[in-house]
Design a protein around this motif. Structure first.
Motif, PDB file in Angstrom:
ATOM      1  N   SER A  57      12.105 -53.140 -66.307  1.00 55.55           N
ATOM      2  CA  SER A  57      13.362 -52.466 -66.653  1.00 55.55           C
ATOM      3  C   SER A  57      13.937 -51.767 -65.427  1.00 55.55           C
ATOM      4  O   SER A  57      13.219 -51.436 -64.486  1.00 55.55           O
ATOM      5  N   GLY A  58      15.255 -51.599 -65.473  1.00 51.74           N
ATOM      6  CA  GLY A  58      15.956 -50.991 -64.352  1.00 51.74           C
ATOM      7  C   GLY A  58      17.430 -51.347 -64.405  1.00 51.74           C
ATOM      8  O   GLY A  58      17.953 -51.693 -65.471  1.00 51.74           O
ATOM      9  N   TYR A  59      18.068 -51.272 -63.247  1.00 53.94           N
ATOM     10  CA  TYR A  59      19.501 -51.579 -63.191  1.00 53.94           C
ATOM     11  C   TYR A  59      19.834 -52.353 -61.919  1.00 53.94           C
ATOM     12  O   TYR A  59      19.200 -52.172 -60.883  1.00 53.94           O
ATOM     13  N   LEU A  60      20.857 -53.183 -62.025  1.00 54.15           N
ATOM     14  CA  LEU A  60      21.431 -53.866 -60.864  1.00 54.15           C
ATOM     15  C   LEU A  60      22.885 -53.406 -60.784  1.00 54.15           C
ATOM     16  O   LEU A  60      23.654 -53.598 -61.736  1.00 54.15           O
ATOM     17  N   THR A  61      23.249 -52.779 -59.679  1.00 52.27           N
ATOM     18  CA  THR A  61      24.613 -52.267 -59.554  1.00 52.27           C
ATOM     19  C   THR A  61      25.326 -52.988 -58.419  1.00 52.27           C
ATOM     20  O   THR A  61      24.771 -53.143 -57.329  1.00 52.27           O
ATOM     21  N   CYS A  62      26.565 -53.416 -58.693  1.00 55.59           N
ATOM     22  CA  CYS A  62      27.336 -54.144 -57.669  1.00 55.59           C
ATOM     23  C   CYS A  62      27.798 -53.162 -56.595  1.00 55.59           C
ATOM     24  O   CYS A  62      28.439 -52.144 -56.899  1.00 55.59           O
ATOM     25  N   LYS A  63      27.481 -53.495 -55.332  1.00 51.36           N
ATOM     26  CA  LYS A  63      27.868 -52.627 -54.214  1.00 51.36           C
ATOM     27  C   LYS A  63      29.370 -52.695 -53.961  1.00 51.36           C
ATOM     28  O   LYS A  63      29.938 -51.845 -53.293  1.00 51.36           O
ATOM     29  N   ASN A  64      30.010 -53.740 -54.508  1.00 54.97           N
ATOM     30  CA  ASN A  64      31.437 -53.937 -54.263  1.00 54.97           C
ATOM     31  C   ASN A  64      32.313 -53.319 -55.359  1.00 54.97           C
ATOM     32  O   ASN A  64      33.148 -52.467 -55.097  1.00 54.97           O
ATOM     33  N   CYS A  65      32.071 -53.729 -56.629  1.00 57.27           N
ATOM     34  CA  CYS A  65      32.965 -53.270 -57.711  1.00 57.27           C
ATOM     35  C   CYS A  65      32.333 -52.195 -58.585  1.00 57.27           C
ATOM     36  O   CYS A  65      33.003 -51.631 -59.456  1.00 57.27           O
TER      37      CYS A  65
ATOM     38  N   ILE B 123      12.024 -71.576 -60.067  1.00 61.87           N
ATOM     39  CA  ILE B 123      12.724 -71.955 -61.303  1.00 61.87           C
ATOM     40  C   ILE B 123      13.434 -70.724 -61.863  1.00 61.87           C
ATOM     41  O   ILE B 123      12.839 -69.651 -61.987  1.00 61.87           O
ATOM     42  N   THR B 124      14.714 -70.905 -62.194  1.00 56.24           N
ATOM     43  CA  THR B 124      15.508 -69.848 -62.810  1.00 56.24           C
ATOM     44  C   THR B 124      16.130 -70.418 -64.082  1.00 56.24           C
ATOM     45  O   THR B 124      16.573 -71.565 -64.092  1.00 56.24           O
ATOM     46  N   GLY B 125      16.145 -69.617 -65.133  1.00 58.51           N
ATOM     47  CA  GLY B 125      16.770 -70.054 -66.385  1.00 58.51           C
ATOM     48  C   GLY B 125      17.816 -69.055 -66.818  1.00 58.51           C
ATOM     49  O   GLY B 125      17.621 -67.843 -66.687  1.00 58.51           O
ATOM     50  N   ILE B 126      18.950 -69.548 -67.310  1.00 60.31           N
ATOM     51  CA  ILE B 126      20.013 -68.645 -67.782  1.00 60.31           C
ATOM     52  C   ILE B 126      20.462 -69.084 -69.169  1.00 60.31           C
ATOM     53  O   ILE B 126      20.511 -70.289 -69.465  1.00 60.31           O
ATOM     54  N   ASP B 127      20.763 -68.103 -70.016  1.00 58.41           N
ATOM     55  CA  ASP B 127      21.231 -68.406 -71.368  1.00 58.41           C
ATOM     56  C   ASP B 127      22.066 -67.233 -71.872  1.00 58.41           C
ATOM     57  O   ASP B 127      21.849 -66.094 -71.463  1.00 58.41           O
ATOM     58  N   ILE B 128      23.002 -67.545 -72.774  1.00 60.05           N
ATOM     59  CA  ILE B 128      23.875 -66.500 -73.335  1.00 60.05           C
ATOM     60  C   ILE B 128      23.202 -65.785 -74.507  1.00 60.05           C
ATOM     61  O   ILE B 128      23.585 -64.683 -74.874  1.00 60.05           O
TER      62      ILE B 128
ATOM     63  N   GLY C 203      12.311 -57.320 -68.839  1.00 61.48           N
ATOM     64  CA  GLY C 203      12.103 -58.315 -67.790  1.00 61.48           C
ATOM     65  C   GLY C 203      13.276 -59.252 -67.556  1.00 61.48           C
ATOM     66  O   GLY C 203      13.221 -60.117 -66.695  1.00 61.48           O
ATOM     67  N   ILE C 204      14.350 -59.095 -68.347  1.00 62.23           N
ATOM     68  CA  ILE C 204      15.498 -60.018 -68.247  1.00 62.23           C
ATOM     69  C   ILE C 204      16.772 -59.256 -67.857  1.00 62.23           C
ATOM     70  O   ILE C 204      17.226 -58.386 -68.613  1.00 62.23           O
ATOM     71  N   PRO C 205      17.364 -59.549 -66.685  1.00 63.39           N
ATOM     72  CA  PRO C 205      18.632 -58.899 -66.338  1.00 63.39           C
ATOM     73  C   PRO C 205      19.760 -59.381 -67.248  1.00 63.39           C
ATOM     74  O   PRO C 205      19.861 -60.572 -67.519  1.00 63.39           O
ATOM     75  N   VAL C 206      20.556 -58.440 -67.720  1.00 64.75           N
ATOM     76  CA  VAL C 206      21.693 -58.785 -68.593  1.00 64.75           C
ATOM     77  C   VAL C 206      22.930 -58.848 -67.702  1.00 64.75           C
ATOM     78  O   VAL C 206      23.541 -57.830 -67.381  1.00 64.75           O
TER      79      VAL C 206
ATOM     80  N   GLY D 106      23.155 -64.552 -69.304  1.00 64.49           N
ATOM     81  CA  GLY D 106      24.435 -64.675 -68.609  1.00 64.49           C
ATOM     82  C   GLY D 106      25.296 -65.787 -69.154  1.00 64.49           C
ATOM     83  O   GLY D 106      24.878 -66.589 -69.990  1.00 64.49           O
ATOM     84  N   ASN D 107      26.519 -65.834 -68.623  1.00 62.74           N
ATOM     85  CA  ASN D 107      27.567 -66.732 -69.103  1.00 62.74           C
ATOM     86  C   ASN D 107      27.806 -67.831 -68.062  1.00 62.74           C
ATOM     87  O   ASN D 107      27.922 -67.539 -66.867  1.00 62.74           O
ATOM     88  N   VAL D 108      27.914 -69.061 -68.498  1.00 66.45           N
ATOM     89  CA  VAL D 108      28.074 -70.195 -67.575  1.00 66.45           C
ATOM     90  C   VAL D 108      29.408 -70.149 -66.815  1.00 66.45           C
ATOM     91  O   VAL D 108      29.520 -70.701 -65.717  1.00 66.45           O
ATOM     92  N   PHE D 109      30.405 -69.479 -67.376  1.00 63.01           N
ATOM     93  CA  PHE D 109      31.715 -69.420 -66.705  1.00 63.01           C
ATOM     94  C   PHE D 109      31.723 -68.415 -65.548  1.00 63.01           C
ATOM     95  O   PHE D 109      32.597 -68.469 -64.682  1.00 63.01           O
ATOM     96  N   THR D 110      30.783 -67.472 -65.578  1.00 57.09           N
ATOM     97  CA  THR D 110      30.703 -66.461 -64.511  1.00 57.09           C
ATOM     98  C   THR D 110      29.248 -66.358 -64.059  1.00 57.09           C
ATOM     99  O   THR D 110      28.595 -65.326 -64.236  1.00 57.09           O
TER     100      THR D 110
END
Lengths: 58, 240
Positions: free
Chosen positions: A32-40, B83-88, A49-52, B112-116
């Motif tokens: 767990s944690g955070y990823l912050t955009c340095k730009n926006c 290996i990386t996996g992405i899904d909405i 364990g999964i970044p959103v 994540g979203n396939v469009f971005t």
């Protein structure tokens, strides 16, 4: 997620570089944690364990 | 949710409907899929993955990784790269994460979203997507995103169920896939309405030549396709 992901991961919105903040790490895996955009400034949580990386709805 | 009309939605509305649909069936997805395709989904996936050099130290992204069957197959076959996996759909990813965790396998999973896609330009040697793109609209934008994140000469492998070109087989397929499949899927998942979406999403998916045109429009080269099992599934390929 593992640290090697940071080499290719970027902001979903502006594609900017991300800054990692770790809350919990186990066996090299960031749980767990955070990823912050340095730009926006968009902030993406890492949950169980999964970044959103979905762009938050305005 | 999961109705016939949903297969014709586009953009964010379609993405949200698909996310809700897969969230409603995530726990029965693996078994229902296998029964609906008579187990052929595994064979078709194997055909698609045969284009990835297993011993190589390359990078693969699986779009619509869901319950992580593709990452687990790659690891089992001795793939040495990343290996990386992405899904909405988070619920699907949670099932996949558990499968990987149980097997102590290192795979990066992303919601994540396939469009971005949250990846830098030219990040992957291979991008694979199985049974996902018929749930995406407009797919032109998604194909362009894939091109952006592939390395030069990288390969895009797109696997989808298809409508057979032979008229007789097409009629049989229509009856089995549009009627029997959703019926069985409905009983197993206790969500017949949701399963009526799957065949409709196939009918709304562009024809083979249209997909190839879209690949070329997105600046892919050497675009081609390979039909499997009498044209009931197709593997599309394009190099950056």
């Amino acid at each position: 997620m593992y640290r090697d992901l940071l080499k290719i991961l970027c902001c979903s919105s502006c594609k900017g570089e991300l800054k990692l903040e770790i809350e919990k790490e186990e066996n090299d895996e960031i749980i767990s944690g955070y990823l912050t955009c340095k730009n926006c400034g968009l902030k993406y949580p890492i949950e169980d364990g999964i970044p959103v990386m979905i762009i938050p709805q305005k | 949710m999961g109705s016939v009309e949903d297969a014709y939605l586009t953009g964010d509305k379609r993405t949200e409907k698909v996310r809700i649909f897969f969230s409603s069936i995530y726990d029965k997805y693996d078994i229902t899929n296998k029964i609906m395709t008579f187990g052929l989904d595994i064979y078709w996936r194997t055909v698609a993955l045969s284009y990835i050099s297993m011993g190589s130290n390359k990078s693969v992204l699986d779009i619509g990784t869901g319950t992580c069957d593709i990452p687990l197959y790659l690891i089992k076959k001795g793939f040495k790269g990343s290996i990386t996996g992405i899904d909405i759909t988070r619920d699907m990813l949670k099932v996949g994460y558990k499968k990987l965790y149980t097997n102590k396998k290192k795979v990066n999973l992303i919601e994540g979203n396939v469009f971005t896609l949250p990846f830098k330009d030219e990040s992957f040697d291979y991008v694979i997507s199985a049974y996902t793109f018929r749930n995406i609209s407009p797919i032109d934008d998604a194909i362009a995103e894939v091109n952006r994140i592939l390395k030069k000469s990288g390969l895009f492998i797109l696997l989808e169920i298809s409508i057979p070109t032979n008229e007789v087989i097409r009629e049989i397929h229509k009856k089995v896939f549009l009627k029997v499949g959703p019926y069985i899927g409905g009983i197993l998942s206790k969500n017949e309405e949701a399963y009526s979406y799957l065949p409709q999403s196939l009918l709304s998916f562009p024809a083979r030549n249209e997909i190839i045109k879209k690949f070329y429009l997105a600046k892919f080269k050497n675009c081609r396709y390979r039909d499997c099992t009498l044209g009931t599934a197709t593997v599309f390929l394009g190099n950056k």
